[in-house]
Design an enzyme around this catalytic site. Structure first.
Site: not given
Length: 416
Positions: A9, A111
């Site tokens: 992320d 992500e």
């Protein structure tokens, strides 16, 4: 262990990507000063899409109007969104991930999941591998990421949300009681504010308490489907696979999770226009048209509904998709309950320019309108290709700023 999953992320993606670009130009690092992404500083319109850590000290919040943020911090540096840049940065860090992992699934623009199951002979030390990937992204691209490691996607995702930025965390099954169960239920993946309140009101305040709650009681509180998922997740159970993206697009979709609840058709239609504008642009870029248009909505309790329309004539213009999407939404959203997600999908594709051509009683007039829309879209696409996605906006989108910025999925990432 049978499975080994990473979740990567990007830390404060939109702001980090803009900051990295500016640092290369010799400008101040936005991450080190009160700054945000969103709106246009000269007009004081729009909303905060992302903020720096120093901006948090002024209580600036994602989703609030730029004008309010400026009242809190008059020296706030505001940078406009640049989705072309975000697309480039997203692709760059995911390319690095693909150089390591056999299977990579894009979860959103910032992500992705990496499946390293059964690679212990290649990568004997998962934690060392995570640091290597994290450091390579920073060294080569200039921004930081968090890496979560677990035995499934849920645990990897939860781990990556632990302390930030620029960290590696693990959440293996034997670590769940110590690392996950003490957290508030609101921190569990896909547990929203409304669900968390119902659980809290019933005395269920931590993920551990949720994990041990009787299934019948849980069902009475939050419903059958949500109770099963929440109970499984609280116990670290998730069997969903990491899916690699297909090489050739079978459809195009764009969805956005809403920072503020959408309660009226004016706001909802403005969002539909922005989604239609984005998803058709990507489809046109690939020379495709769609015979099927779909609209998806999700309520605050995570219940999802969708509606689609099969067409006799394929569509490619923004206006055509937008008009169909508005009608689908009107049929789908009769209860007018607040929405937390909206999406548009285009499927059943063709590249045949003559596919499905039909004449109606208003055939000539319709043909002229279609040609006009095609020319307009072609001009807009050309300008955006030269000057960036923010170079030109459609009037309704300009009038109704999207108060919508927790995770923008698909502005430059809409093929599937």
């Amino acid at each position: 262990m049978d499975r080994l999953i990473f979740h990567i992320d990007v830390n404060s993606a939109f702001l980090s990507w803009e900051a990295t670009k500016r640092v290369k130009q010799g400008l101040p690092d936005l991450r080190l000063i009160p700054s945000c992404i969103g709106g246009r500083p000269e007009s004081r319109r729009g909303v905060v899409l992302a903020k720096s850590i120093p901006a948090k000290q002024y209580n600036i919040k994602t989703g609030e109007p730029i004008s309010m943020a400026l009242r809190k911090c008059p020296s706030l540096l505001i940078a406009p969104p640049n989705f072309k840049l975000y697309s480039q940065c997203s692709k760059a860090f995911k390319d690095i991930c693909r150089s390591y992992a056999p299977v990579v699934e894009e979860f959103s623009i910032d992500e992705c999941f990496l499946d390293f199951s059964h690679t212990e002979h290649i990568y004997p030390d998962p934690i060392a591998l995570a640091y290597e990937i994290k450091n390579k992204i920073h060294d080569e691209l200039g921004f930081t990421v968090n890496v979560g490691i677990g035995e499934n996607k849920l645990c990897a995702k939860m781990a990556s949300d632990f302390e930030k930025p620029d960290k590696v965390h693990t959440l293996f099954m034997n670590e769940i009681p110590d690392k996950m169960w003490p957290l508030p239920v609101r921190d569990l993946l896909f547990v929203g504010g409304s669900t968390a309140k119902k659980l809290n009101d019933a005395g269920i305040r931590t993920i551990g308490e949720l994990a041990k709650t009787d299934s019948i009681l849980l069902k009475s509180l939050i419903g059958d489907k949500m109770s099963i998922q929440a109970h499984n997740y609280a116990n670290g159970i998730d069997n969903s696979p990491v899916r690699a993206e297909p090489e050739e697009a079978k459809g195009y979709s764009n969805s956005i999770t809403l920072e503020d609840d959408v309660r009226d058709f004016e706001a909802a239609n403005a969002i539909l226009l922005a989604l239609a504008d984005s998803v058709t642009r990507h489809m046109r870029r690939d020379g495709s048209k769609a015979f099927n248009v779909g609209v998806t909505i999700r309520y605050l309790d995570f219940k999802t509904r969708s509606h689609q329309k099969q067409l006799n004539t394929p569509v490619e213009t923004t206006n055509a998709v937008y008009d169909i999407a508005k009608k689908l939404l009107a049929e789908l959203w009769k209860d007018r309950r607040p929405l937390r997600l909206m999406g548009i999908s285009l499927t059943n594709l063709t590249r045949d320019n003559n596919a499905g051509v039909q004449l109606s009683l208003f055939g000539e007039e319709q043909r002229i309108d279609n040609e006009r829309d095609e020319k307009l879209d072609k001009t807009i696409d050309s300008l955006r290709g030269r000057f960036g996605s923010e170079a030109i906006k459609r009037g309704t989108v300009m009038k109704n700023s999207l108060n919508v910025a927790r995770k923008f999925k698909g502005e430059e990432d809409s093929s599937k």
